[in-house]
Design an enzyme around this catalytic site. Sequence first.
Site, PDB file in Angstrom:
ATOM      1  N   ASP A 133       0.846  -1.191   0.000  1.00 57.69           N
ATOM      2  CA  ASP A 133       0.000   0.000   0.000  1.00 57.69           C
ATOM      3  C   ASP A 133       0.882   1.242   0.000  1.00 57.69           C
ATOM      4  OD1 ASP A 133      -2.408   1.359   0.046  1.00 57.69           O
ATOM      5  OD2 ASP A 133      -2.457   1.452   2.233  1.00 57.69           O
ATOM      6  N   HIS A 140      -3.607  14.104   0.572  1.00 59.83           N
ATOM      7  CA  HIS A 140      -3.846  13.227   1.723  1.00 59.83           C
ATOM      8  C   HIS A 140      -2.661  13.271   2.685  1.00 59.83           C
ATOM      9  CE1 HIS A 140      -5.023   9.748   4.112  1.00 59.83           C
ATOM     10  NE2 HIS A 140      -3.873   9.166   3.829  1.00 59.83           N
ATOM     11  N   ARG A 149       1.546  16.300  12.856  1.00 65.24           N
ATOM     12  CA  ARG A 149       2.816  16.960  13.164  1.00 65.24           C
ATOM     13  C   ARG A 149       2.773  18.480  13.022  1.00 65.24           C
ATOM     14  NH1 ARG A 149       4.248  12.476  10.232  1.00 65.24           N
ATOM     15  NH2 ARG A 149       4.065  13.650   8.321  1.00 65.24           N
ATOM     16  N   GLU A 206     -10.404   4.099   3.535  1.00 59.85           N
ATOM     17  CA  GLU A 206      -9.487   4.825   2.664  1.00 59.85           C
ATOM     18  C   GLU A 206      -9.903   4.556   1.228  1.00 59.85           C
ATOM     19  OE1 GLU A 206      -5.391   4.048   3.811  1.00 59.85           O
ATOM     20  OE2 GLU A 206      -5.507   5.657   5.300  1.00 59.85           O
ATOM     21  N   GLU A 208      -9.287   4.213  -2.341  1.00 63.81           N
ATOM     22  CA  GLU A 208      -8.070   3.933  -3.124  1.00 63.81           C
ATOM     23  C   GLU A 208      -8.419   3.189  -4.407  1.00 63.81           C
ATOM     24  OE1 GLU A 208      -4.626   2.339  -1.192  1.00 63.81           O
ATOM     25  OE2 GLU A 208      -5.204   3.082   0.793  1.00 63.81           O
ATOM     26  N   ASP A 240      -9.194   0.560   1.837  1.00 70.51           N
ATOM     27  CA  ASP A 240      -8.182   0.128   2.795  1.00 70.51           C
ATOM     28  C   ASP A 240      -8.645   0.524   4.202  1.00 70.51           C
ATOM     29  OD1 ASP A 240      -5.710  -0.881   3.665  1.00 70.51           O
ATOM     30  OD2 ASP A 240      -4.809   1.118   3.605  1.00 70.51           O
ATOM     31  N   ARG A 244      -7.779   4.025  13.163  1.00 69.87           N
ATOM     32  CA  ARG A 244      -6.855   5.148  13.411  1.00 69.87           C
ATOM     33  C   ARG A 244      -6.263   5.128  14.808  1.00 69.87           C
ATOM     34  NH1 ARG A 244      -5.663   6.099   8.385  1.00 69.87           N
ATOM     35  NH2 ARG A 244      -7.477   6.665   7.130  1.00 69.87           N
ATOM     36  N   GLN A 247      -3.628   2.478  14.848  1.00 74.53           N
ATOM     37  CA  GLN A 247      -2.549   2.955  13.992  1.00 74.53           C
ATOM     38  C   GLN A 247      -1.693   4.015  14.707  1.00 74.53           C
ATOM     39  OE1 GLN A 247      -4.033   4.671  10.335  1.00 74.53           O
ATOM     40  NE2 GLN A 247      -1.997   5.221   9.587  1.00 74.53           N
ATOM     41  N   TYR A 251       2.342   3.067  15.106  1.00 75.38           N
ATOM     42  CA  TYR A 251       3.024   3.305  13.824  1.00 75.38           C
ATOM     43  C   TYR A 251       4.485   3.758  13.933  1.00 75.38           C
ATOM     44  CZ  TYR A 251       2.966   8.462  13.355  1.00 75.38           C
ATOM     45  OH  TYR A 251       3.208   9.797  13.485  1.00 75.38           O
ATOM     46  N   LYS A 260      -4.211  -1.802  10.094  1.00 73.10           N
ATOM     47  CA  LYS A 260      -4.627  -1.960   8.703  1.00 73.10           C
ATOM     48  C   LYS A 260      -4.612  -3.423   8.264  1.00 73.10           C
ATOM     49  CE  LYS A 260      -3.159   2.641   7.289  1.00 73.10           C
ATOM     50  NZ  LYS A 260      -4.133   3.080   6.284  1.00 73.10           N
ATOM     51  N   THR A 264      -8.949  -5.516   3.870  1.00 79.01           N
ATOM     52  CA  THR A 264      -8.823  -4.612   2.716  1.00 79.01           C
ATOM     53  C   THR A 264      -9.805  -5.136   1.682  1.00 79.01           C
ATOM     54  OG1 THR A 264      -6.464  -4.286   3.169  1.00 79.01           O
ATOM     55  CG2 THR A 264      -7.250  -3.674   0.971  1.00 79.01           C
ATOM     56  N   THR A 356      -4.540   6.645  -0.233  1.00 77.94           N
ATOM     57  CA  THR A 356      -5.817   7.360  -0.166  1.00 77.94           C
ATOM     58  C   THR A 356      -5.857   8.487  -1.188  1.00 77.94           C
ATOM     59  OG1 THR A 356      -5.862   6.874   2.175  1.00 77.94           O
ATOM     60  CG2 THR A 356      -7.379   8.573   1.402  1.00 77.94           C
ATOM     61  N   GLU A 370      -9.834  12.705   7.500  1.00 77.49           N
ATOM     62  CA  GLU A 370      -9.731  14.045   6.919  1.00 77.49           C
ATOM     63  C   GLU A 370     -11.095  14.740   6.861  1.00 77.49           C
ATOM     64  OE1 GLU A 370      -7.642  11.767   3.737  1.00 77.49           O
ATOM     65  OE2 GLU A 370      -6.871  13.760   3.232  1.00 77.49           O
TER      66      GLU A 370
HETATM   67 CA    CA Z   1      -3.947   3.026   2.575  1.00 78.98          CA
END
Ligand code: CA
Length: 422
Positions: A133, A140, A149, A206, A208, A240, A244, A247, A251, A260, A264, A356, A370
């Site tokens: 992926d 995105h 961040r 997501e 995609e 996908d 969150r 994740q 991550y 994830k 899928t 995404t 988002e």
């Molecule tokens: Ca993805």
Amino acid sequence: MHPNDPSLRSFVEGASDSGFPIQNLPYGVFSTASDSRPRVGVAIGDYVLDLAVIEECGLMPRMAAQTVFRQSSLNALMASGGYSWSIVRKHISQLLRHDNPKLRDDAVLRKRALVPMSSARMHLPVAVSGYTDFYSSREHATNVGTMFRGKDAALNENWLWIPIGYNGRASTVVVSGTPVRRPKGQIKGPDFPAPIHAPSRRLDIELEMGAVVGVNTALGSTLTVEQAQGAIFGFTLLNDWSARDIQQWEYVPLGPFQGKAFATSIGAWVVTAEALEPFRVEGPRQEPAPLDYLKQAGAHNFDISLEVELIPGGGAPTIISRSNFRGMYWSTAQQIAHHASSGCAMRVGDLIGSGTISGPDKGSYGSLLELSWGGKEPIRLADGSTRTFLEDGDRVTIRGFCQGDGYRIGLGEVTGEITPAA
Ligand code: CA
């Protein structure tokens, strides 16, 4: 005539006005109540053309020593090679033309070979070898980076140089319609003294596209961007699913894992790269210029209109996003060229997630993360309810199409309903 010719018509009624006109001819794997063996078919209008039957009646050119159509996946067809992909598609196109009596006037064969889509049970079309992926929409990546961040450090330094990706799980790729169980995982909210193990509270989608690789490459060999383009058998819609909260805790430093890995979803139909040829467009200008092995000339993006629909359990549908595949910063060909650049072997059946697909404005974002801006701005649905992330019973459906000159190439749909955590 080339199978993409806009003037072609099929004798199958309604095909021209559907997402599956004779210019499309996407492949899938299906079975029926009367024949439970999965086999390869092609969508035409509201029907599936049973290619195993067509082959067994001697109406197909022989592409390989063994049948490539009485198979439970498209892998054997893909492995027969790019040259045969074109020949098979041309042959199917000729068989379905309005002016070809061979199938049109053979009522017995037509009844056997043209299966109403409503009575076809669709299976996972590809035996997925590996699932990778990517993260190639600048919009995105900027949105997510801004949330995580801050605006000034939104894009990591590497993002404009590398098509960023991670290796996902092939084992949990499922076909459209498969229910998606809410995953459990480690979650640590900002004010938790320690993580808990619990059902995800921030379950997301997501939007995609998935590219299906149709060739094997040798370990240690690489692909140019042009070769990578030629290695793509076709495209399918992809959701996908992402947790969150799982994740966010897991991550650092190696990227997504359990957040994830639970599901899928991909569409039941794989639209061939050849059918999408007329819809190739240039992507955004790449600045700084990519390193030599990622340089591409010409049009390697695709103009595919996409939408995401959310239906709360028993409620009314709302289109929560409209986007387009054409705006992706890194093309699929660049992603695959980068993937192979270390000498990593590519396999028939590899699934490449685009990342995404978010557009520049709020109505075009490809994830709830988002759309609800990290859960701070709930979105309103048609029935008056609101959502930040998915609730049990929610159904999400992604649809897509390319608008041609008097016809539409439909990608079909990928849909899934959320069921409660175990
Ligand atoms: Ca993805």
